[in-house]
Design a protein around this motif. Structure first.
Motif, PDB file in Angstrom:
ATOM      1  N   UNK A  32      19.364  45.506  32.805  1.00  0.00           N
ATOM      2  CA  UNK A  32      19.501  46.466  33.904  1.00  0.00           C
ATOM      3  C   UNK A  32      20.415  45.878  34.979  1.00  0.00           C
ATOM      4  N   UNK A  33      21.302  46.692  35.524  1.00  0.00           N
ATOM      5  CA  UNK A  33      22.155  46.301  36.648  1.00  0.00           C
ATOM      6  C   UNK A  33      21.969  47.343  37.746  1.00  0.00           C
ATOM      7  N   UNK A  34      21.619  46.878  38.961  1.00  0.00           N
ATOM      8  CA  UNK A  34      21.427  47.772  40.101  1.00  0.00           C
ATOM      9  C   UNK A  34      22.312  47.298  41.249  1.00  0.00           C
ATOM     10  N   UNK A  35      23.106  48.199  41.796  1.00  0.00           N
ATOM     11  CA  UNK A  35      23.939  47.871  42.956  1.00  0.00           C
ATOM     12  C   UNK A  35      23.561  48.793  44.109  1.00  0.00           C
ATOM     13  N   UNK A  36      23.809  48.327  45.318  1.00  0.00           N
ATOM     14  CA  UNK A  36      23.482  49.104  46.517  1.00  0.00           C
ATOM     15  C   UNK A  36      24.581  48.897  47.548  1.00  0.00           C
ATOM     16  N   UNK A  37      25.295  49.951  47.870  1.00  0.00           N
ATOM     17  CA  UNK A  37      26.360  49.880  48.869  1.00  0.00           C
ATOM     18  C   UNK A  37      26.246  51.092  49.777  1.00  0.00           C
ATOM     19  N   UNK A  38      26.240  50.858  51.080  1.00  0.00           N
ATOM     20  CA  UNK A  38      26.022  51.960  52.015  1.00  0.00           C
ATOM     21  C   UNK A  38      27.253  52.850  52.168  1.00  0.00           C
ATOM     22  N   UNK A  39      28.453  52.281  52.107  1.00  0.00           N
ATOM     23  CA  UNK A  39      29.663  53.050  52.406  1.00  0.00           C
ATOM     24  C   UNK A  39      30.596  53.219  51.218  1.00  0.00           C
ATOM     25  N   UNK A  40      30.825  52.166  50.476  1.00  0.00           N
ATOM     26  CA  UNK A  40      31.829  52.210  49.406  1.00  0.00           C
ATOM     27  C   UNK A  40      31.153  52.566  48.087  1.00  0.00           C
ATOM     28  N   UNK A  41      31.380  53.798  47.631  1.00  0.00           N
ATOM     29  CA  UNK A  41      30.770  54.278  46.382  1.00  0.00           C
ATOM     30  C   UNK A  41      31.844  54.938  45.507  1.00  0.00           C
ATOM     31  N   UNK A  42      32.637  54.126  44.827  1.00  0.00           N
ATOM     32  CA  UNK A  42      33.768  54.660  44.056  1.00  0.00           C
ATOM     33  C   UNK A  42      33.345  55.164  42.683  1.00  0.00           C
ATOM     34  N   UNK A  43      34.311  55.683  41.964  1.00  0.00           N
ATOM     35  CA  UNK A  43      34.156  56.040  40.554  1.00  0.00           C
ATOM     36  C   UNK A  43      35.267  55.347  39.782  1.00  0.00           C
ATOM     37  N   UNK A  44      34.954  54.563  38.733  1.00  0.00           N
ATOM     38  CA  UNK A  44      33.618  54.229  38.210  1.00  0.00           C
ATOM     39  C   UNK A  44      32.754  53.518  39.262  1.00  0.00           C
ATOM     40  N   UNK A  45      31.446  53.621  39.085  1.00  0.00           N
ATOM     41  CA  UNK A  45      30.512  53.062  40.056  1.00  0.00           C
ATOM     42  C   UNK A  45      30.599  51.541  40.076  1.00  0.00           C
ATOM     43  N   UNK A  46      30.032  50.947  41.128  1.00  0.00           N
ATOM     44  CA  UNK A  46      30.043  49.492  41.247  1.00  0.00           C
ATOM     45  C   UNK A  46      29.246  48.841  40.120  1.00  0.00           C
ATOM     46  N   UNK A  47      28.116  49.447  39.757  1.00  0.00           N
ATOM     47  CA  UNK A  47      27.302  48.878  38.678  1.00  0.00           C
ATOM     48  C   UNK A  47      28.041  48.941  37.345  1.00  0.00           C
TER      49      UNK A  47
END
Length: 219
Positions: free
Chosen positions: A183-198
């Protein structure tokens, strides 16, 4: 303090093992009842009654099987210990030496943009000096270069520089291989691109397609 800590630990153990706490007394009561029936020779009578009952569907046998099934499920659900979760290790990214930024430079640079009023600059100054940030805080150089860059490409570059190095250090410290990660979980308040950070992390470290990934965003 020690008594309070012990009390909390006891309460936590009871809550986490409530199934066992209830199941064991019920099992003990059942065994006592069976022992009482056996002593009074009533248990044999019940068994003989069930065996000698002729029905197209033997309700008694069905009831016994159902009871055994339910007991087995309860035993599996409540008696099976839960696997503990441990923090194996952690890693924190340390910025490049040339990324160090003196906080006294922030307000003049902010004023030079011409985007803020004097009141807004005073507010920024209060926040800056109450934040606990020191003069060796790391800031990506493109945020204070001339011209400044606030685009998608530089935001992704900041993520990759800071995150990939921390993950690589963590894998080296623990000896865990990317293919072993489930499992990989990422958490970013402002930067949420596509593809996702995870997903970016999974692709960069060549994790298997079976790895679950969750990207949390927003404040």
């Amino acid at each position: 303090m020690g008594t309070m800590s012990s009390g909390k630990r006891l309460y936590s153990n009871i809550v986490n093992n409530i199934g066992k706490v209830l199941f064991i007394p019920l099992l003990a009561v059942l065994l006592v009842c069976l022992q009482s029936l056996h002593t009074q020779d009533e248990l044999k009578q019940y068994v003989d009654l069930v065996l000698n009952t002729s029905m197209s569907v033997n309700v008694a046998v069905f009831g016994v099987l159902a009871a055994v099934t339910v007991a087995s499920l309860l035993s599996y659900t409540f008696a099976t210990p839960k696997l503990p979760v441990y923090l194996v290790d952690f890693a924190v990214h340390k910025g490049l030496e040339e990324w160090k930024f003196c906080k006294d430079l922030f307000i003049p640079m902010s004023a030079q943009t011409g985007r803020f009023t004097d009141d807004e600059l005073d507010f920024q100054k209060k926040i800056l000096y109450r934040s606990g940030l020191g003069d060796e805080t790391y800031v990506p150089p493109w945020l204070y270069s001339k011209p400044q860059y606030f685009d998608y490409a530089h935001a992704r570059k900041e993520f990759e520089v800071t995150c990939f190095t921390a993950i690589r250090d963590l894998l080296n410290k623990t000896g865990v291989q990317p293919r072993q990660i489930g499992v990989v979980i990422t958490n970013s308040s402002l930067f949420n691109p596509t593809p996702s950070l995870s997903a970016t992390i999974m692709n960069h470290f060549k994790m298997p397609h079976s790895t679950l990934n969750y990207n949390l965003g927003g404040m």
